[in-house]
Design a protein around this motif. Structure first.
Motif, PDB file in Angstrom:
ATOM      1  N   VAL A   1      47.251  46.757  48.148  1.00  0.00           N
ATOM      2  CA  VAL A   1      47.508  46.086  46.495  1.00  0.00           C
ATOM      3  C   VAL A   1      48.475  44.490  46.851  1.00  0.00           C
ATOM      4  CG1 VAL A   1      49.785  47.083  45.875  1.00  0.00           C
ATOM      5  CG2 VAL A   1      48.449  46.214  44.228  1.00  0.00           C
ATOM      6  N   LEU A   2      48.199  43.970  45.602  1.00  0.00           N
ATOM      7  CA  LEU A   2      48.519  42.050  46.597  1.00  0.00           C
ATOM      8  C   LEU A   2      50.062  42.389  46.270  1.00  0.00           C
ATOM      9  CD1 LEU A   2      46.750  39.878  44.584  1.00  0.00           C
ATOM     10  CD2 LEU A   2      46.823  39.853  46.759  1.00  0.00           C
ATOM     11  N   SER A   3      50.569  42.425  47.510  1.00  0.00           N
ATOM     12  CA  SER A   3      51.993  42.686  47.338  1.00  0.00           C
ATOM     13  C   SER A   3      53.075  40.884  47.904  1.00  0.00           C
ATOM     14  CB  SER A   3      52.708  43.707  47.914  1.00  0.00           C
ATOM     15  OG  SER A   3      54.031  43.950  47.656  1.00  0.00           O
ATOM     16  N   PRO A   4      53.241  39.989  47.348  1.00  0.00           N
ATOM     17  CA  PRO A   4      53.401  38.776  47.680  1.00  0.00           C
ATOM     18  C   PRO A   4      55.255  39.325  48.948  1.00  0.00           C
ATOM     19  CG  PRO A   4      52.909  38.367  46.094  1.00  0.00           C
ATOM     20  CD  PRO A   4      53.035  39.765  45.991  1.00  0.00           C
ATOM     21  N   LEU A   5      56.005  40.001  48.306  1.00  0.00           N
ATOM     22  CA  LEU A   5      57.107  39.759  49.099  1.00  0.00           C
ATOM     23  C   LEU A   5      57.091  40.934  50.255  1.00  0.00           C
ATOM     24  CD1 LEU A   5      59.153  41.126  45.548  1.00  0.00           C
ATOM     25  CD2 LEU A   5      59.276  38.786  47.122  1.00  0.00           C
ATOM     26  N   ASP A   6      55.750  42.165  50.317  1.00  0.00           N
ATOM     27  CA  ASP A   6      55.986  42.560  51.233  1.00  0.00           C
ATOM     28  C   ASP A   6      54.996  42.077  52.116  1.00  0.00           C
ATOM     29  OD1 ASP A   6      57.304  45.022  50.214  1.00  0.00           O
ATOM     30  OD2 ASP A   6      55.581  45.727  49.306  1.00  0.00           O
ATOM     31  N   GLY A   7      53.987  40.933  51.689  1.00  0.00           N
ATOM     32  CA  GLY A   7      53.596  40.206  53.182  1.00  0.00           C
ATOM     33  C   GLY A   7      52.124  40.590  52.485  1.00  0.00           C
ATOM     34  N   VAL A   8      51.721  41.378  51.495  1.00  0.00           N
ATOM     35  CA  VAL A   8      50.466  41.976  51.484  1.00  0.00           C
ATOM     36  C   VAL A   8      49.712  40.539  50.851  1.00  0.00           C
ATOM     37  CG1 VAL A   8      48.267  43.590  51.062  1.00  0.00           C
ATOM     38  CG2 VAL A   8      51.011  44.094  51.780  1.00  0.00           C
ATOM     39  N   GLY A   9      48.357  39.635  51.523  1.00  0.00           N
ATOM     40  CA  GLY A   9      47.703  38.882  50.638  1.00  0.00           C
ATOM     41  C   GLY A   9      46.136  39.103  50.542  1.00  0.00           C
TER      42      GLY A   9
ATOM     43  N   ILE B   1      34.978  47.873  36.965  1.00  0.00           N
ATOM     44  CA  ILE B   1      36.236  48.281  36.065  1.00  0.00           C
ATOM     45  C   ILE B   1      37.441  48.290  37.022  1.00  0.00           C
ATOM     46  CG2 ILE B   1      37.182  50.195  35.046  1.00  0.00           C
ATOM     47  CD1 ILE B   1      34.336  51.488  35.407  1.00  0.00           C
ATOM     48  N   MET B   2      38.996  47.709  36.649  1.00  0.00           N
ATOM     49  CA  MET B   2      39.573  47.446  37.440  1.00  0.00           C
ATOM     50  C   MET B   2      40.732  49.016  36.862  1.00  0.00           C
ATOM     51  SD  MET B   2      39.960  44.655  39.016  1.00  0.00           S
ATOM     52  CE  MET B   2      38.577  42.917  38.536  1.00  0.00           C
ATOM     53  N   ALA B   3      40.751  49.186  38.305  1.00  0.00           N
ATOM     54  CA  ALA B   3      41.362  51.106  37.981  1.00  0.00           C
ATOM     55  C   ALA B   3      42.926  51.032  38.589  1.00  0.00           C
ATOM     56  CB  ALA B   3      41.025  52.228  38.407  1.00  0.00           C
ATOM     57  N   THR B   4      43.235  50.088  38.814  1.00  0.00           N
ATOM     58  CA  THR B   4      44.499  49.550  39.806  1.00  0.00           C
ATOM     59  C   THR B   4      45.544  50.142  39.203  1.00  0.00           C
ATOM     60  OG1 THR B   4      44.659  47.187  39.430  1.00  0.00           O
ATOM     61  CG2 THR B   4      44.343  47.534  41.325  1.00  0.00           C
ATOM     62  N   ASN B   5      46.968  51.016  40.052  1.00  0.00           N
ATOM     63  CA  ASN B   5      47.669  51.318  39.183  1.00  0.00           C
ATOM     64  C   ASN B   5      48.269  50.681  38.244  1.00  0.00           C
ATOM     65  OD1 ASN B   5      47.802  53.742  40.597  1.00  0.00           O
ATOM     66  ND2 ASN B   5      48.597  53.207  42.041  1.00  0.00           N
ATOM     67  N   PRO B   6      48.675  51.108  36.510  1.00  0.00           N
ATOM     68  CA  PRO B   6      48.967  50.255  35.887  1.00  0.00           C
ATOM     69  C   PRO B   6      50.908  50.182  36.078  1.00  0.00           C
ATOM     70  CG  PRO B   6      49.321  52.580  35.193  1.00  0.00           C
ATOM     71  CD  PRO B   6      48.852  53.024  36.781  1.00  0.00           C
ATOM     72  N   ASN B   7      51.113  49.448  37.595  1.00  0.00           N
ATOM     73  CA  ASN B   7      52.412  48.669  37.362  1.00  0.00           C
ATOM     74  C   ASN B   7      52.140  47.276  37.561  1.00  0.00           C
ATOM     75  OD1 ASN B   7      52.311  48.726  39.641  1.00  0.00           O
ATOM     76  ND2 ASN B   7      52.445  50.561  40.550  1.00  0.00           N
TER      77      ASN B   7
ATOM     78  N   ALA C   1      48.911  42.322  37.922  1.00  0.00           N
ATOM     79  CA  ALA C   1      48.689  41.244  39.533  1.00  0.00           C
ATOM     80  C   ALA C   1      47.196  41.350  40.219  1.00  0.00           C
ATOM     81  CB  ALA C   1      49.642  40.774  39.715  1.00  0.00           C
ATOM     82  N   THR C   2      47.128  42.572  40.487  1.00  0.00           N
ATOM     83  CA  THR C   2      46.723  42.340  41.830  1.00  0.00           C
ATOM     84  C   THR C   2      44.212  42.471  40.875  1.00  0.00           C
ATOM     85  OG1 THR C   2      47.510  43.835  43.563  1.00  0.00           O
ATOM     86  CG2 THR C   2      44.569  43.908  43.511  1.00  0.00           C
ATOM     87  N   ALA C   3      44.635  43.302  39.578  1.00  0.00           N
ATOM     88  CA  ALA C   3      43.690  43.617  38.988  1.00  0.00           C
ATOM     89  C   ALA C   3      43.436  41.822  38.044  1.00  0.00           C
ATOM     90  CB  ALA C   3      43.534  44.067  37.726  1.00  0.00           C
ATOM     91  N   MET C   4      44.720  41.393  37.697  1.00  0.00           N
ATOM     92  CA  MET C   4      44.399  40.082  36.866  1.00  0.00           C
ATOM     93  C   MET C   4      43.532  38.760  38.423  1.00  0.00           C
ATOM     94  SD  MET C   4      46.429  39.413  34.405  1.00  0.00           S
ATOM     95  CE  MET C   4      48.176  38.539  34.646  1.00  0.00           C
TER      96      MET C   4
END
Ligand SMILES: [Zn+2]
Length: 204
Positions: free
Chosen positions: A110-118, A140-146, A151-154
Motif C-alpha cells: 500500500v502507498l506509504s510515504p513514511l515507510d518509503g513505499v511509493g 473494485i477498490m478493496a484496499t483496507n479501510p484505513n 489514500a492508495t484507492a484514491m
C-alpha cells in the motif's frame, strides 16, 4: 545454555514468526523434540515445499503454484471486473465469501510515504496496463479501510481515470461499502461483513 545449541537455535527461529513470543517458541520447540521424527520431517518438508512451489501469478500477483493462477485461468470468472487488494491473503478472504465472480489484482502493499513505499514499489503499472488493454469495465477498490488504504484507492482511481481518458466506455471504479470496521484489515473481516461490503460497493 551450553550443550543445547540446536534447541536454542530452533527457539530463536520460531520466535521470528508473527505472534510467537519466547514462551510459545519454547513450548513449540519442546513439542517438536517429543514428536516422532516422521512428523517433524513432514513439517520441515512442507515449509521448504511452500518456498519452492508457491510463487506470484504473472497476471494478478496473487500466490499460486501454477502460472497464471487458477482464478486468472478460470474461464467462468469475469475478466472485465478487477478487484484490487493489498496482499495475496486478501484474495483468500474475498474468495471465502463465494460472492465475487471477477478477477483480482494484488498491489503487493500500500502507498506509504513514511515507510518509503511509493507507486513504483507496487504493482500499479501492471494494473493500469491490464485496465487499458483488457477491456476492463469495473475496478473494485478493496484496499483496507484505513488511512493508507484509502489514500492508495484514491490515488489509483485518479491514475485509472487518467490512463483511460480515451477509452470509449468510462470504467466504473467502486469502493467496498463501509460496514467494514474502519482501521481493520480485510483479511480479518468475517465473510458476512465482507459479502455485504462487496454487494454495497459504491461508485467513486
Ligand atoms: Zn492470477
Amino acid at each position: 545454555m551450553k550443550g543445547l545449541e540446536s534447541l536454542f537455535k530452533l527457539i530463536d527461529e520460531l520466535r521470528k514468526l508473527p505472534g510467537v513470543g519466547r514462551k510459545t517458541a519454547e513450548r513449540l520447540a519442546f513439542y517438536l523434540l517429543k514428536s516422532q521424527r516422521g512428523e517433524v520431517e513432514a513439517l520441515a518438508r512442507a515449509i521448504i515445499e511452500l518456498k519452492d512451489k508457491v510463487r506470484l501469478c504473472s497476471t494478478c500477483s496473487s500466490i499460486t503454484e501454477t502460472d497464471p493462477c487458477n482464478i486468472c485461468s478460470d474461464k467462468n470468472r469475469e475478466k472485465n471486473t478487477l478487484c484490487v487488494v493489498e496482499e495475496p491473503h486478501d484474495v483468500f478472504a474475498i474468495e471465502r465469501t463465494k460472492e465475487y465472480k471477477g478477477c483480482y489484482h494484488v498491489l503487493m502493499g500500500v502507498l506509504s510515504p513514511l515507510d518509503g513505499v511509493g507507486p513504483s514499489d507496487l504493482k500499479i503499472e501492471e494494473l493500469l496496463k491490464r485496465v487499458r488493454d483488457n477491456g476492463v469495465k469495473e475496478v473494485i477498490m478493496a484496499t483496507n479501510p484505513n488511512l493508507e488504504g484509502e489514500a492508495t484507492a484514491m490515488y489509483l482511481q485518479k491514475q485509472i481515470d487518467a490512463a483511460t481518458v480515451s477509452a470509449e466506455e468510462k470504467i466504473l471504479i467502486t469502493r467496498l461499502a463501509h460496514g467494514l470496521p474502519v482501521g481493520a484489515d480485510i483479511e480479518y473481516a468475517d465473510e458476512v461483513t465482507l459479502s455485504r461490503a462487496l454487494e454495497g460497493r459504491r461508485k467513486y
